[in-house]
Design an enzyme around this catalytic site. Structure first.
Site, short mmCIF file in Angstrom:
data_model
loop_
_atom_site.label_atom_id
_atom_site.label_comp_id
_atom_site.label_asym_id
_atom_site.label_seq_id
_atom_site.Cartn_x
_atom_site.Cartn_y
_atom_site.Cartn_z
N CYS A 299 1.60 22.55 -15.04
CA CYS A 299 2.23 21.89 -16.18
C CYS A 299 2.93 22.90 -17.09
CB CYS A 299 1.14 21.15 -16.95
SG CYS A 299 1.68 20.38 -18.47
N ASP B 179 6.22 4.59 -1.47
CA ASP B 179 7.59 5.08 -1.27
C ASP B 179 8.67 4.40 -2.11
OD1 ASP B 179 8.04 2.57 -0.03
OD2 ASP B 179 7.66 3.36 1.98
N HIS C 184 -1.45 1.59 -4.20
CA HIS C 184 -1.81 3.01 -4.04
C HIS C 184 -0.91 3.94 -4.84
CE1 HIS C 184 -3.91 1.85 0.02
NE2 HIS C 184 -4.62 1.52 -1.04
N GLN D 224 0.85 -1.20 0.00
CA GLN D 224 0.00 0.00 0.00
C GLN D 224 0.88 1.25 0.00
OE1 GLN D 224 -3.40 -0.62 3.07
NE2 GLN D 224 -1.86 -2.15 3.58
N ASN D 225 2.19 1.03 0.13
CA ASN D 225 3.10 2.18 0.24
C ASN D 225 3.42 2.77 -1.12
OD1 ASN D 225 3.09 1.42 2.88
ND2 ASN D 225 5.11 0.45 2.84
N GLY E 138 2.96 -4.63 8.99
CA GLY E 138 3.00 -3.18 9.22
C GLY E 138 1.85 -2.41 8.60
N THR E 139 0.67 -2.99 8.65
CA THR E 139 -0.49 -2.23 8.18
C THR E 139 -1.58 -2.29 9.24
OG1 THR E 139 -2.28 -2.08 6.54
CG2 THR E 139 -1.27 -4.25 6.80
C1 BJW Z 1 4.88 -1.45 12.55
C2 BJW Z 1 6.06 -0.80 12.75
C3 BJW Z 1 7.19 -1.60 12.69
C4 BJW Z 1 4.61 0.69 12.91
N1 BJW Z 1 7.04 -2.89 12.45
N2 BJW Z 1 4.66 -2.70 12.30
C5 BJW Z 1 -15.22 -0.83 2.33
C6 BJW Z 1 -15.50 -0.65 3.66
C7 BJW Z 1 -15.24 0.59 4.27
C8 BJW Z 1 -14.70 1.65 3.56
C9 BJW Z 1 -14.42 1.46 2.22
C10 BJW Z 1 -14.67 0.24 1.64
N3 BJW Z 1 -14.28 0.32 0.32
C11 BJW Z 1 -13.78 1.56 0.09
C12 BJW Z 1 -13.87 2.27 1.22
C13 BJW Z 1 -13.43 3.69 1.34
C14 BJW Z 1 -11.97 3.86 1.54
C15 BJW Z 1 -11.58 3.24 2.89
O1 BJW Z 1 -11.06 2.17 2.99
N4 BJW Z 1 -11.81 3.97 3.96
C16 BJW Z 1 -11.47 3.48 5.31
C17 BJW Z 1 -10.51 4.46 5.98
C18 BJW Z 1 -12.74 3.27 6.07
N5 BJW Z 1 -11.18 3.26 0.46
C19 BJW Z 1 -10.97 3.91 -0.68
O2 BJW Z 1 -11.46 5.00 -0.90
C20 BJW Z 1 -10.13 3.22 -1.73
N6 BJW Z 1 -10.75 3.26 -3.01
C21 BJW Z 1 -11.77 2.46 -3.32
O3 BJW Z 1 -12.20 1.65 -2.55
O4 BJW Z 1 -12.25 2.65 -4.61
C22 BJW Z 1 -13.53 2.13 -4.91
C23 BJW Z 1 -14.52 3.22 -4.60
C24 BJW Z 1 -14.55 4.34 -5.40
C25 BJW Z 1 -15.47 5.33 -5.12
C26 BJW Z 1 -16.30 5.24 -4.01
C27 BJW Z 1 -16.23 4.11 -3.19
C28 BJW Z 1 -15.33 3.09 -3.49
C29 BJW Z 1 -8.81 3.97 -1.93
C30 BJW Z 1 -7.94 3.95 -0.73
C31 BJW Z 1 -6.71 4.81 -0.98
C32 BJW Z 1 -5.88 4.98 0.27
N7 BJW Z 1 -4.92 5.99 0.06
C33 BJW Z 1 -3.92 6.28 1.08
C34 BJW Z 1 -3.12 7.51 0.63
C35 BJW Z 1 -2.17 7.12 -0.51
C36 BJW Z 1 -1.32 8.25 -0.90
C37 BJW Z 1 -0.46 8.76 0.24
O5 BJW Z 1 0.41 8.02 0.73
O6 BJW Z 1 -0.66 9.91 0.61
O7 BJW Z 1 -3.05 5.17 1.28
S1 BJW Z 1 -4.60 6.52 2.71
C38 BJW Z 1 -3.29 5.77 3.60
O8 BJW Z 1 -3.77 4.58 4.28
C39 BJW Z 1 -2.32 5.28 2.51
C40 BJW Z 1 -1.94 3.94 3.06
O9 BJW Z 1 -1.44 3.14 2.00
C41 BJW Z 1 -3.22 3.42 3.64
C42 BJW Z 1 -3.04 2.30 4.63
O10 BJW Z 1 -2.32 2.70 5.75
P1 BJW Z 1 -1.28 1.69 6.43
O11 BJW Z 1 -0.21 1.37 5.45
O12 BJW Z 1 -2.00 0.56 7.02
O13 BJW Z 1 -0.60 2.63 7.53
P2 BJW Z 1 -1.08 2.97 9.04
O14 BJW Z 1 -0.34 4.16 9.48
O15 BJW Z 1 -2.54 3.00 9.13
O16 BJW Z 1 -0.61 1.70 9.88
C43 BJW Z 1 0.75 1.43 10.14
C44 BJW Z 1 0.82 0.11 10.90
O17 BJW Z 1 2.18 -0.26 11.06
C45 BJW Z 1 0.23 0.18 12.32
O18 BJW Z 1 -0.61 -0.95 12.51
C46 BJW Z 1 1.45 0.10 13.25
O19 BJW Z 1 1.19 -0.59 14.47
C47 BJW Z 1 2.41 -0.68 12.40
N8 BJW Z 1 3.81 -0.43 12.64
N9 BJW Z 1 5.77 0.58 13.00
C48 BJW Z 1 5.80 -3.42 12.26
N10 BJW Z 1 8.40 -1.05 12.93
ZN ZN Z 2 -0.53 19.67 -19.04
#
Ligand code: BJW
Ligand code: ZN
Length: 252
Positions: free
Chosen positions: A146, A103, A118, A100-101, A186-187
């Site tokens: 642009c 980076d 993502h 999902q990263n 790590g998610t």
């Molecule tokens: C360690 C550690 C170490 C720390 N060792 N561990 C169904 C149900 C409910 C909601 C929805 C659904 N379907 C769609 C939705 C809506 C929405 C959604 O999910 N919302 C929820 C928040 C409720 N999803 C979407 O909108 C997605 N699109 C979609 O579904 O399209 C269809 C659609 C279209 C139109 C209408 C409806 C549906 C798109 C999702 C895009 C997410 N984008 C982001 C930003 C990307 C760009 C950017 O980076 O800026 O992606 S949001 C952000 O969250 C980013 C991440 O990839 C993503 C996940 O986060 P992640 O990676 O889990 O990070 P953290 O910080 O949350 O967790 C870190 C973890 O690591 C923790 O657990 C720590 O404990 C752990 N950790 N250090 C091991 N050293």
């Molecule tokens: Zn352009």
């Protein structure tokens, strides 16, 4: 840390393996996570900034946030957790990293098959004419507009409410369907549809191994749950796999 015998048995015979990763795997490279108190974004709500409306309302703010993050990712390096997955890949018939990263660290570490659900912060494109800008071109351009048409340039990443890239999602789903084992690393497992993938593995008879420093909504339903840092746990699991299987791939 010791690996339960039941997991050793599964890893000894597994053929198709997947790692689903999130921001926590890059935390030890110095890249802040999204949610959680130590995350740099603890004062910013990703749900408020990471969407198209926020970008249109305030392109300078959102673009500056990404420029800042592009800087952080360029200055950081893959950590032992990324390299452990590169090593693990050598032991199985197929190995897919689904991340999902944005980076780029899995690719920089050398993982061969990576589904970037993502997007990737190094890619950008113009909303007006579609002209693509890689990270450095974008920086050289010196503006969020642009150089060809004056349109807004956005990062090629997936914001809330946007669809995931079709090819990457298809690769991820297909890998999840045939996975014998999925490591979920790590998610926070709260963002969909990525959070659905472990259920796909389970429905098809595969096992789920979670690696996280904290409990998540997935923890109770995971088959195995390791509480610890990604670098520590994955390095140990990789060593164990090498011991169990040697380096040879099981290609039968
Ligand atoms: C360690 C550690 C170490 C720390 N060792 N561990 C169904 C149900 C409910 C909601 C929805 C659904 N379907 C769609 C939705 C809506 C929405 C959604 O999910 N919302 C929820 C928040 C409720 N999803 C979407 O909108 C997605 N699109 C979609 O579904 O399209 C269809 C659609 C279209 C139109 C209408 C409806 C549906 C798109 C999702 C895009 C997410 N984008 C982001 C930003 C990307 C760009 C950017 O980076 O800026 O992606 S949001 C952000 O969250 C980013 C991440 O990839 C993503 C996940 O986060 P992640 O990676 O889990 O990070 P953290 O910080 O949350 O967790 C870190 C973890 O690591 C923790 O657990 C720590 O404990 C752990 N950790 N250090 C091991 N050293
Ligand atoms: Zn352009």
């Amino acid at each position: 840390m010791s690996i339960p015998e039941e997991l050793q048995k599964i890893l000894r015979s597994a053929r198709d393996v997947v790692a689903l990763t999130g921001a926590g795997i890059s935390a030890e490279s110095g890249i802040p996570t999204f949610r959680g108190n130590d995350g740099l974004w603890s004062k910013l709500n990703p749900e408020e900034l990471a969407n198209f409306d926020a970008f249109l309302r305030n392109p300078e703010l959102v673009s500056e946030w990404y420029e800042h993050r592009r800087q952080i990712t360029r200055e950081s390096k893959p950590n032992p957790a990324h390299y452990a997955l590169v090593e693990m890949e050598k032991s199985f018939r197929s190995f897919t990293v689904i991340t999902q990263n944005i980076d780029n660290l899995h690719k920089r570490a050398g993982s061969k098959t990576v589904a970037e659900l993502h997007g990737n912060i190094e890619r950008n494109y113009c909303l007006g004419c579609g002209k693509r800008y890689d990270g450095e071109e974008f920086d050289r351009n010196g503006s969020f507009r642009c150089s060809e048409c004056g349109g807004l340039i956005r990062p090629d990443i997936v914001w809330f409410g946007e669809m995931l890239p079709e090819d990457e999602w298809a690769l991820a789903e297909e890998a999840a369907q045939r996975a014998d084992v999925m490591f979920v690393v790590g998610t926070s497992s709260v963002v969909y549809p990525a959070a659905e993938l472990p259920m796909t593995v389970r429905r098809n008879g595969g096992k789920i191994v979670e690696v996280n420093i904290e409990e998540t909504p997935l923890s109770d339903s995971a088959d195995f749950s390791f509480k610890g840092s990604a670098s520590m746990v994955l390095s140990e699991i990789t060593d164990e796999i090498k011991e169990l299987r040697g380096f040879a791939k099981d290609t039968e």
